[in-house]
Design a protein around this motif. Structure first.
Motif: not given
Lengths: 81, 165
Positions: A24-26, A30, A32, A35, A40, B59, B124, B129-133, B135-136, B139, B141-143, B146
């Motif tokens: 889950v934690n990749q 990114s 990109e 922002e 948060k 997650a 979020v 949740m974290s952006y990473e979670d 995003a996972a 499915d 990207p993290i961006g 956001k």
């Protein structure tokens, strides 16, 4: 309300698109552009209201069907050779 | 498959309220939401072997739930506009009539958001949740998460304050 038979062949679909092994934690950032505002940090009245609404769902009593379901799944598991 | 450890079972039980809340935010309909949670629990149970203990169980479960939701929707509607399809269902959202009135604008605003923005916002801003979670789970990207969160917030903020975004 239609109770699906837990553990029954028909009710379980293959885990088609869920690759549960994928961590889950990749941890990759990114490419990109980030922002300018971090939502948060800027937790506005809107965020607070959303949380209140969401808590009203979280605080609902858990329907019995779910604990019964887990009991049943656990029994099935034990019944296996 | 070996039966899950008692702690994992307890963790599953403990996650049910969150799974229901997330499901309600996706379906806007309690009956569908509960069916979705049931499907998720069965699927999770049968695949517990593939869950790494110590990683984020919530997650992992949310990811299964979300995938189920979109798979079901695809089957039901054979339609590409998931957001609209999801919003066709009734608005049975707030816990009580009182809450329904208190939050009617917010509920309507949430319903009007595109599904991808709504889920990002919930994960979020509300689930923390974290952006990473997030995003996972979604499915992407993290961006992308956001920017979806920011667009959703801007849109809702504008709506709640009667300003055009």
């Amino acid at each position: 309300m239609s109770e699906k038979k837990p553990g029954g062949e028909a009710s379980i679909k293959p885990l088609a698109e869920v690759d549960a092994r994928k961590p889950v934690n990749q941890g990759e950032e990114s490419a990109e552009t980030p922002e300018p505002t971090d939502p948060k940090v800027d937790l506005s009245a809107l965020g607070a209201q959303l949380k209140q609404l969401y808590s009203s769902w979280l605080d609902e009593p858990v329907p019995d069907r779910f604990t019964k379901l887990l009991d049943e799944l656990e029994r099935d598991e034990r019944g296996k050779p | 498959m070996s039966p899950p450890s008692p702690s994992l079972r307890d963790a599953l039980v403990g996650s049910i309220p969150s799974l229901r809340a997330f499901a309600i935010s996706l379906c806007h309909n309690r009956t569908e939401a509960d069916d979705l949670v049931q499907e998720t629990l069965i699927k999770a149970w049968n695949n517990l072997d593939s869950f790494e203990e110590g990683t984020n169980l919530k997650a992992w479960l949310f990811r299964i739930l979300r995938n189920n939701f979109y798979n079901d929707l695809r089957k039901q509607k054979q339609h590409n506009d998931y957001a609209r399809a999801a919003d066709d269902s009734q608005l049975v959202v707030a816990a009580s009539q009182e809450k329904a009135v208190e939050f009617s604008d917010l509920i309507e605003g949430l319903r009007d958001l595109p599904a991808d923005q709504r889920e990002a916002l919930i994960l979020v801003t509300v689930e923390d949740m974290s952006y990473e979670d997030a995003a996972a789970i979604c499915d992407c990207p993290i961006g992308t998460i956001k920017s979806r969160v920011n667009r959703a917030r801007a849109r809702l903020d504008a709506l709640m304050h009667g300003v055009e975004p």
